[in-house]
Write a protein that holds these residues in place. Sequence first.
Motif, short mmCIF file in Angstrom:
data_model
loop_
_atom_site.label_atom_id
_atom_site.label_comp_id
_atom_site.label_asym_id
_atom_site.label_seq_id
_atom_site.Cartn_x
_atom_site.Cartn_y
_atom_site.Cartn_z
N ILE A 193 0.84 -1.22 0.00
CA ILE A 193 0.00 0.00 0.00
C ILE A 193 0.87 1.26 0.00
O ILE A 193 2.03 1.24 0.39
CB ILE A 193 -0.97 0.04 1.21
CG1 ILE A 193 -0.21 0.08 2.55
CG2 ILE A 193 -1.94 -1.12 1.20
CD1 ILE A 193 -0.03 1.42 3.17
N HIS A 194 0.23 2.34 -0.44
CA HIS A 194 0.78 3.69 -0.29
C HIS A 194 -0.07 4.37 0.78
O HIS A 194 -1.30 4.48 0.60
CB HIS A 194 0.69 4.43 -1.62
CG HIS A 194 0.96 5.90 -1.53
ND1 HIS A 194 2.05 6.42 -0.87
CD2 HIS A 194 0.26 6.99 -2.00
CE1 HIS A 194 2.02 7.74 -0.95
NE2 HIS A 194 0.96 8.11 -1.62
N PRO A 195 0.54 4.84 1.88
CA PRO A 195 -0.29 5.46 2.93
C PRO A 195 -0.78 6.85 2.59
O PRO A 195 -1.68 7.37 3.26
CB PRO A 195 0.67 5.52 4.13
CG PRO A 195 2.04 5.46 3.57
CD PRO A 195 1.96 4.74 2.26
N GLY A 196 -0.21 7.47 1.54
CA GLY A 196 -0.49 8.87 1.24
C GLY A 196 0.71 9.70 1.68
O GLY A 196 1.66 9.16 2.27
N SER A 197 0.66 10.98 1.39
CA SER A 197 1.72 11.88 1.86
C SER A 197 1.30 12.34 3.25
O SER A 197 0.41 13.18 3.41
CB SER A 197 1.85 13.07 0.90
OG SER A 197 2.80 13.97 1.41
N ALA A 205 6.48 17.69 5.27
CA ALA A 205 5.63 18.40 4.30
C ALA A 205 4.35 17.62 3.97
O ALA A 205 3.58 18.02 3.10
CB ALA A 205 6.42 18.64 3.01
N GLY A 206 4.12 16.51 4.67
CA GLY A 206 2.95 15.68 4.38
C GLY A 206 1.64 16.44 4.54
O GLY A 206 1.54 17.35 5.37
N SER A 207 0.65 16.06 3.72
CA SER A 207 -0.63 16.79 3.78
C SER A 207 -1.70 16.04 4.58
O SER A 207 -2.65 16.64 5.06
CB SER A 207 -1.14 17.04 2.36
OG SER A 207 -1.16 15.84 1.64
N LEU A 208 -1.56 14.73 4.73
CA LEU A 208 -2.56 13.95 5.47
C LEU A 208 -2.15 13.80 6.93
O LEU A 208 -0.96 13.78 7.25
CB LEU A 208 -2.71 12.54 4.86
CG LEU A 208 -3.10 12.42 3.39
CD1 LEU A 208 -3.17 10.95 3.00
CD2 LEU A 208 -4.44 13.11 3.15
N ASP A 209 -3.13 13.62 7.81
CA ASP A 209 -2.78 13.30 9.19
C ASP A 209 -2.63 11.78 9.32
O ASP A 209 -3.00 11.03 8.41
CB ASP A 209 -3.81 13.88 10.18
CG ASP A 209 -5.22 13.43 9.89
OD1 ASP A 209 -5.38 12.34 9.29
OD2 ASP A 209 -6.18 14.13 10.24
N HIS A 234 -3.99 2.59 -2.62
CA HIS A 234 -4.07 3.67 -1.63
C HIS A 234 -5.55 3.97 -1.41
O HIS A 234 -6.27 4.30 -2.37
CB HIS A 234 -3.36 4.92 -2.15
CG HIS A 234 -3.63 6.14 -1.32
ND1 HIS A 234 -3.25 6.25 0.00
CD2 HIS A 234 -4.26 7.31 -1.62
CE1 HIS A 234 -3.63 7.44 0.47
NE2 HIS A 234 -4.25 8.09 -0.49
N LEU A 235 -6.02 3.83 -0.19
CA LEU A 235 -7.42 4.07 0.16
C LEU A 235 -8.39 3.44 -0.85
O LEU A 235 -9.30 4.09 -1.35
CB LEU A 235 -7.68 5.58 0.27
CG LEU A 235 -6.96 6.29 1.44
CD1 LEU A 235 -7.19 7.81 1.38
CD2 LEU A 235 -7.38 5.75 2.80
#
Length: 241
Positions: A193-197, A205-209, A234-235
């Motif tokens: 998986i990719h968790p997101g940024s 600099a990640g945008s997701l919590d 991803h999701l």
Amino acid sequence: MAKKIALVTGATRGIGLETVRQLASHDIHVILAGRDAAKAEESAKKLRDEKLDVESIALDVTDEKSIATAVRSIEKRHGHLDILINNAGVLLDDQKKKPSEQSIETWRKTFDTNVFGLVETTVAFLPLIKKSSAGRIVNVSSGLGSITMHSDPSSAIYNYKIAAYDVSKSAVNAWTVHLAWELKDTAIKVNTIHPGSVKTDMNSAGSLDVEEGAKSSVELALIGNNGPNGSFSHLGQTLPW
Ligand code: NAP
């Protein structure tokens, strides 16, 4: 019915810690692994204080003895493992440098944790996962591991080349496909998986919590017997290799 047993590596902080929290909220007994035993126990205690069913274990994915000790300990305590989340990871590249300028030491250290550590941990726990009636392995990769997106000038990551890290995650994806093939006729499913940024120590600099960042790992950990094997997502959205 007995509770499922899950193990999350690199879970002292960031996405891993939140993955433990979310899995435990699904009535799963979660083993929070950290390379520093005291730090792992400190993180696990915080979650137990939230009334979650969490224990800690020392596990450095680059240390053969540490892996073997963790396997023996979980075998003794639980006899099997239902869910393994390979979350531990490092990003060591000097991001001011070009791909050809990263030191060989950076390449070696990155692969030691992100690839060889992940493979060694998985192989060591496989006998315990085979004792589960529905084993699930989730490899925490990255969109930055997508060779298709890195080759596409119109992709958002085209100009974002963190060479050793990116290539280590491409290797994780390739390994996932190979292990999924080996396990295709078993009760085990292995996905990447990719968790997101996600805003963590690794990615300021990640945008997701982290709540959002842990969701993809948890989703693939909880898939049913008709769920995917050998996927990259991803999701819930399939990503290009
Ligand atoms: P993080 O906050 O830096 O946490 C990394 C975790 O990995 C820490 O708990 C760290 O333990 C652990 N770790 C490092 N080396 C280890 C080793 N040898 N053995 C065991 N544990 C080790 O990073 P994160 O952002 O939560 O990242 C978690 C995963 O998501 C990584 O695989 C990362 O590549 C991936 N990812 C993150 C993002 C993002 O935007 N954040 C995006 C894509 C993918 P210590 O506390 O002991 O250092």
